[in-house]
Design a protein around this motif. Structure first.
Motif, PDB file in Angstrom:
ATOM      1  N   UNK A   1       0.758  -1.329  -0.193  1.00  0.00           N
ATOM      2  CA  UNK A   1      -0.156   0.021   0.133  1.00  0.00           C
ATOM      3  C   UNK A   1       0.926   1.188   0.149  1.00  0.00           C
ATOM      4  N   UNK A   2       1.825   1.149  -0.790  1.00  0.00           N
ATOM      5  CA  UNK A   2       2.906   2.468  -0.795  1.00  0.00           C
ATOM      6  C   UNK A   2       2.494   3.392  -2.015  1.00  0.00           C
TER       7      UNK A   2
ATOM      8  N   UNK B   1      -7.940   2.509  -2.981  1.00  0.00           N
ATOM      9  CA  UNK B   1      -8.556   3.705  -3.416  1.00  0.00           C
ATOM     10  C   UNK B   1      -7.653   4.086  -4.672  1.00  0.00           C
ATOM     11  N   UNK B   2      -6.451   3.424  -4.662  1.00  0.00           N
ATOM     12  CA  UNK B   2      -5.373   3.643  -5.831  1.00  0.00           C
ATOM     13  C   UNK B   2      -5.759   3.118  -7.245  1.00  0.00           C
TER      14      UNK B   2
ATOM     15  N   UNK C   1     -11.368  -3.278  -8.890  1.00  0.00           N
ATOM     16  CA  UNK C   1     -12.831  -3.006  -9.198  1.00  0.00           C
ATOM     17  C   UNK C   1     -12.806  -1.850 -10.023  1.00  0.00           C
ATOM     18  N   UNK C   2     -14.046  -1.522 -10.572  1.00  0.00           N
ATOM     19  CA  UNK C   2     -14.494  -0.221 -11.349  1.00  0.00           C
ATOM     20  C   UNK C   2     -13.278  -0.406 -12.462  1.00  0.00           C
TER      21      UNK C   2
ATOM     22  N   UNK D   1     -10.280  -1.531  -4.227  1.00  0.00           N
ATOM     23  CA  UNK D   1     -11.363  -0.920  -3.224  1.00  0.00           C
ATOM     24  C   UNK D   1     -10.610  -0.393  -2.000  1.00  0.00           C
ATOM     25  N   UNK D   2     -11.387   0.307  -1.532  1.00  0.00           N
ATOM     26  CA  UNK D   2     -11.009   0.836  -0.100  1.00  0.00           C
ATOM     27  C   UNK D   2     -11.213  -0.292   1.223  1.00  0.00           C
TER      28      UNK D   2
END
Length: 276
Positions: A114-115, A145-146, A218-219, A257-258
């Motif tokens: 998560x960097x 969210x990245x 996702x998305x 996703x968050x």
């Protein structure tokens, strides 16, 4: 499988190392200032937003996409597994404190969890020897969210229009001669490598989408590549304008996703080496 991939990756590394000295002379690789740089910048801005972010660029090569990212104000960690390619990129961006270059494997980056706000690559996915492993790793290094941003295409077969364009280029080259930089003058080596890759029969948006989803993203969206191709044609000669019609290219964006985790990396086969 592990030994086969190690040998294949060494062949890939050797191929790109040999191309490093002249790669910027190949049409479609260099991103010159003007309409083309503007089009690439617009595609990146649309995908990850206008605010400066921490970006991991995979298979940076000679640093052309790196230049796009730096022009937008991002902090870039750019990795490649060809020291020769990195040498060109480092020289190109010497003195820029927002650029960090690493010799590393794009399929197993070894970067921290998560960097990064975004992971970006151009013309890399088709060369992956372990695509599931790679996508899981890219998910891992992204912040919740990245964004994942991929530029790629099906380089194994031309489109119907591309076949006509290819015939036209051959006719032109009877008069002006062959361009030695377009295929790196090592097309036999390139063809041999392609037959041994998981995407040897072609990389398409339809094929990559379920792999991206299975990695936890996702998305998933496919913005149009047409503005980039149109910009490439603006200042190109006839031969190179025709080349932009050869293959079906695509842009993919997806997000981590968050609130969910990705696949368990320990459950996937571990790849060695690097794809560039």
């Amino acid at each position: 499988m592990e030994m086969r991939n190690r040998d294949l990756k060494e062949d890939i590394r050797e191929y790109w190392t040999r191309r490093s000295a002249t790669f910027d002379l190949a049409f479609g690789h260099r991103i010159p200032p003007g309409p083309e740089l503007d089009a690439w910048a617009a595609a990146v801005r649309q995908a990850i937003g206008p605010a400066p972010q921490r970006v991991l660029e995979l298979a940076c090569g000679t640093g052309e996409v790196t230049n796009v990212l730096l022009s937008l104000g991002h902090e870039v960690t750019a990795l490649d597994f060809s020291e020769a390619m990195l040498g060109v990129a480092r020289a190109k961006h010497a003195g820029n404190a927002r650029a960090r270059f690493l010799l590393a494997d794009a399929e197993r980056t070894m970067e921290l969890d998560q960097a990064y706000d975004a992971v970006i690559c151009r013309h890399l996915v088709w060369t992956l020897t372990e695509p599931e492993q790679a996508l899981a790793d890219w998910f891992r290094v992204l912040k919740p969210g990245g964004t994942l941003l991929v530029f790629d295409g099906d380089w194994t077969k031309p489109t119907p229009i591309g076949r006509i364009a290819s015939l036209a280029v051959r006719a032109i080259e009877r008069f002006i001669g062959h361009d030695p930089y377009y295929d790196g003058a090592m097309s036999e080596k390139h063809a041999d490598i392609m037959t041994r890759l998981p995407f040897s029969d072609g990389l398409t948006a339809e094929r990559v989408e379920p792999l991206v989803a299975a990695a936890g993203f996702a998305d998933i969206r496919f913005p149009s590549h047409r503005p980039i191709a149109a910009a490439q044609r603006r200042n190109a000669d006839l031969r190179n304008r025709l080349r932009t019609r050869f293959y079906r290219r695509f842009v993919l964006t997806a997000s981590r996703p968050r609130d969910i985790d990705g696949p368990d990396l320990n459950a996937l086969p571990q790849a060695e080496g690097r794809s560039s």
